[in-house]
Design a protein around this motif. Structure first.
Motif, PDB file in Angstrom:
ATOM      1  N   ASN A 195      31.768 -15.514  -1.003  1.00 55.35           N
ATOM      2  CA  ASN A 195      31.273 -16.801  -1.461  1.00 55.35           C
ATOM      3  C   ASN A 195      29.788 -16.917  -1.165  1.00 55.35           C
ATOM      4  O   ASN A 195      29.368 -16.902  -0.015  1.00 55.35           O
ATOM      5  CB  ASN A 195      32.045 -17.926  -0.777  1.00 55.35           C
ATOM      6  CG  ASN A 195      31.607 -19.307  -1.201  1.00 55.35           C
ATOM      7  OD1 ASN A 195      31.457 -20.196  -0.377  1.00 55.35           O
ATOM      8  ND2 ASN A 195      31.433 -19.525  -2.482  1.00 55.35           N
ATOM      9  N   ARG A 220      28.252 -21.538 -14.092  1.00 52.65           N
ATOM     10  CA  ARG A 220      27.430 -21.191 -12.920  1.00 52.65           C
ATOM     11  C   ARG A 220      27.377 -19.683 -12.725  1.00 52.65           C
ATOM     12  O   ARG A 220      26.336 -19.134 -12.346  1.00 52.65           O
ATOM     13  CB  ARG A 220      27.980 -21.858 -11.658  1.00 52.65           C
ATOM     14  CG  ARG A 220      27.679 -23.342 -11.580  1.00 52.65           C
ATOM     15  CD  ARG A 220      28.286 -23.967 -10.355  1.00 52.65           C
ATOM     16  NE  ARG A 220      29.714 -24.161 -10.587  1.00 52.65           N
ATOM     17  CZ  ARG A 220      30.550 -24.697  -9.698  1.00 52.65           C
ATOM     18  NH1 ARG A 220      30.119 -25.066  -8.506  1.00 52.65           N
ATOM     19  NH2 ARG A 220      31.832 -24.853  -9.993  1.00 52.65           N
ATOM     20  N   CYS A 245      33.027 -18.407 -11.039  1.00 52.87           N
ATOM     21  CA  CYS A 245      32.904 -19.790 -10.570  1.00 52.87           C
ATOM     22  C   CYS A 245      34.143 -20.544 -11.040  1.00 52.87           C
ATOM     23  O   CYS A 245      35.232 -19.984 -11.065  1.00 52.87           O
ATOM     24  CB  CYS A 245      31.606 -20.423 -11.066  1.00 52.87           C
ATOM     25  SG  CYS A 245      31.475 -20.555 -12.867  1.00 52.87           S
ATOM     26  N   ARG A 291      30.693 -20.748  -6.438  1.00 52.98           N
ATOM     27  CA  ARG A 291      31.044 -22.149  -6.236  1.00 52.98           C
ATOM     28  C   ARG A 291      30.673 -22.583  -4.817  1.00 52.98           C
ATOM     29  O   ARG A 291      30.342 -21.754  -3.965  1.00 52.98           O
ATOM     30  CB  ARG A 291      32.546 -22.359  -6.458  1.00 52.98           C
ATOM     31  CG  ARG A 291      33.004 -22.062  -7.877  1.00 52.98           C
ATOM     32  CD  ARG A 291      34.505 -22.185  -8.013  1.00 52.98           C
ATOM     33  NE  ARG A 291      35.177 -21.198  -7.161  1.00 52.98           N
ATOM     34  CZ  ARG A 291      36.358 -21.387  -6.589  1.00 52.98           C
ATOM     35  NH1 ARG A 291      37.017 -22.516  -6.759  1.00 52.98           N
ATOM     36  NH2 ARG A 291      36.900 -20.433  -5.846  1.00 52.98           N
ATOM     37  N   SER A 292      30.780 -23.870  -4.551  1.00 49.77           N
ATOM     38  CA  SER A 292      30.500 -24.385  -3.211  1.00 49.77           C
ATOM     39  C   SER A 292      31.537 -23.851  -2.223  1.00 49.77           C
ATOM     40  O   SER A 292      32.627 -23.401  -2.618  1.00 49.77           O
ATOM     41  CB  SER A 292      30.538 -25.915  -3.212  1.00 49.77           C
ATOM     42  OG  SER A 292      31.878 -26.369  -3.386  1.00 49.77           O
ATOM     43  N   ALA A 293      31.210 -23.929  -0.938  1.00 52.34           N
ATOM     44  CA  ALA A 293      32.138 -23.476   0.102  1.00 52.34           C
ATOM     45  C   ALA A 293      33.454 -24.249   0.032  1.00 52.34           C
ATOM     46  O   ALA A 293      34.534 -23.673   0.227  1.00 52.34           O
ATOM     47  CB  ALA A 293      31.497 -23.619   1.475  1.00 52.34           C
ATOM     48  N   ALA A 294      33.386 -25.545  -0.260  1.00 52.66           N
ATOM     49  CA  ALA A 294      34.602 -26.357  -0.351  1.00 52.66           C
ATOM     50  C   ALA A 294      35.472 -25.914  -1.525  1.00 52.66           C
ATOM     51  O   ALA A 294      36.700 -25.817  -1.399  1.00 52.66           O
ATOM     52  CB  ALA A 294      34.244 -27.834  -0.481  1.00 52.66           C
ATOM     53  N   GLU A 295      34.846 -25.629  -2.669  1.00 57.44           N
ATOM     54  CA  GLU A 295      35.605 -25.149  -3.827  1.00 57.44           C
ATOM     55  C   GLU A 295      36.258 -23.809  -3.502  1.00 57.44           C
ATOM     56  O   GLU A 295      37.423 -23.567  -3.824  1.00 57.44           O
ATOM     57  CB  GLU A 295      34.689 -24.983  -5.038  1.00 57.44           C
ATOM     58  CG  GLU A 295      34.239 -26.270  -5.671  1.00 57.44           C
ATOM     59  CD  GLU A 295      33.241 -26.010  -6.778  1.00 57.44           C
ATOM     60  OE1 GLU A 295      33.586 -26.254  -7.946  1.00 57.44           O
ATOM     61  OE2 GLU A 295      32.114 -25.542  -6.481  1.00 57.44           O
ATOM     62  N   TYR A 296      35.497 -22.920  -2.875  1.00 56.86           N
ATOM     63  CA  TYR A 296      35.987 -21.589  -2.520  1.00 56.86           C
ATOM     64  C   TYR A 296      37.179 -21.683  -1.567  1.00 56.86           C
ATOM     65  O   TYR A 296      38.168 -20.963  -1.714  1.00 56.86           O
ATOM     66  CB  TYR A 296      34.847 -20.790  -1.893  1.00 56.86           C
ATOM     67  CG  TYR A 296      35.158 -19.347  -1.588  1.00 56.86           C
ATOM     68  CD1 TYR A 296      35.131 -18.387  -2.591  1.00 56.86           C
ATOM     69  CD2 TYR A 296      35.442 -18.935  -0.292  1.00 56.86           C
ATOM     70  CE1 TYR A 296      35.401 -17.050  -2.314  1.00 56.86           C
ATOM     71  CE2 TYR A 296      35.702 -17.595  -0.003  1.00 56.86           C
ATOM     72  CZ  TYR A 296      35.684 -16.664  -1.020  1.00 56.86           C
ATOM     73  OH  TYR A 296      35.942 -15.348  -0.739  1.00 56.86           O
ATOM     74  N   ASP A 355      23.257 -22.164  -5.329  1.00 60.56           N
ATOM     75  CA  ASP A 355      21.991 -22.660  -4.779  1.00 60.56           C
ATOM     76  C   ASP A 355      21.499 -21.862  -3.571  1.00 60.56           C
ATOM     77  O   ASP A 355      20.392 -22.066  -3.103  1.00 60.56           O
ATOM     78  CB  ASP A 355      22.078 -24.150  -4.451  1.00 60.56           C
ATOM     79  CG  ASP A 355      23.082 -24.489  -3.362  1.00 60.56           C
ATOM     80  OD1 ASP A 355      23.875 -23.619  -2.957  1.00 60.56           O
ATOM     81  OD2 ASP A 355      23.077 -25.659  -2.920  1.00 60.56           O
ATOM     82  N   GLN A 356      22.300 -20.917  -3.080  1.00 61.08           N
ATOM     83  CA  GLN A 356      21.906 -20.071  -1.955  1.00 61.08           C
ATOM     84  C   GLN A 356      21.700 -18.608  -2.359  1.00 61.08           C
ATOM     85  O   GLN A 356      21.316 -17.772  -1.544  1.00 61.08           O
ATOM     86  CB  GLN A 356      22.969 -20.134  -0.853  1.00 61.08           C
ATOM     87  CG  GLN A 356      23.141 -21.505  -0.258  1.00 61.08           C
ATOM     88  CD  GLN A 356      24.297 -21.563   0.720  1.00 61.08           C
ATOM     89  OE1 GLN A 356      24.755 -20.534   1.237  1.00 61.08           O
ATOM     90  NE2 GLN A 356      24.797 -22.745   0.992  1.00 61.08           N
ATOM     91  N   PRO A 384      27.253 -19.610  -2.685  1.00 56.84           N
ATOM     92  CA  PRO A 384      26.985 -20.694  -3.627  1.00 56.84           C
ATOM     93  C   PRO A 384      25.710 -20.442  -4.423  1.00 56.84           C
ATOM     94  O   PRO A 384      24.738 -19.876  -3.900  1.00 56.84           O
ATOM     95  CB  PRO A 384      26.862 -21.923  -2.728  1.00 56.84           C
ATOM     96  CG  PRO A 384      27.714 -21.576  -1.526  1.00 56.84           C
ATOM     97  CD  PRO A 384      27.479 -20.093  -1.328  1.00 56.84           C
TER      98      PRO A 384
END
Length: 104
Positions: A45, A73, A68, A30-35, A49-50, A47
């Motif tokens: 973490n 994802r 996720c 997940r995104s850093a904010a979600e994590y 896309d990385q 993401p």
């Protein structure tokens, strides 16, 4: 159809707790904010896309569990890792569900 979804999302017969006990790495895609809003203890973490850019940080000899929010994802992440030569990769699905399986 159900079998195809199980392959994407992850099998229900996998013993995730045992995998962690033998050294599996948990990757939350997940995104850093979600994590930051909550995650499985000791997970890392990366993401989705990385992921391609950070493969060199992962040990191909260790089992990897992806997670996720819902399992979609993490299913994609599992496919990416398998295509890059990681052999033992499991889709843990949603992180809250996975967390529940680890603390039992």
């Amino acid at each position: 159809m159900i079998d195809a979804l199980k392959k994407i999302i992850g099998g229900s017969n996998t013993n995730y707790k045992e995998l962690v006990e033998i050294g599996a790495i948990i990757i939350d895609v997940r995104s850093a904010a979600e994590y930051a809003g909550g995650h499985v203890a000791n997970s890392i973490n990366i993401p989705l896309d990385q992921l391609d850019k950070k493969l060199n940080q992962l040990d191909k000899k260790k089992p990897i569990i992806t997670c996720c929010a819902s399992g979609m994802r993490s299913g994609v992440a599992k496919g990416v890792l398998k295509s890059k030569g990681f052999e033992e990769v499991y889709n843990g699905g949603g992180w809250m569900s996975l967390n529940g399986k680890l603390v039992k």
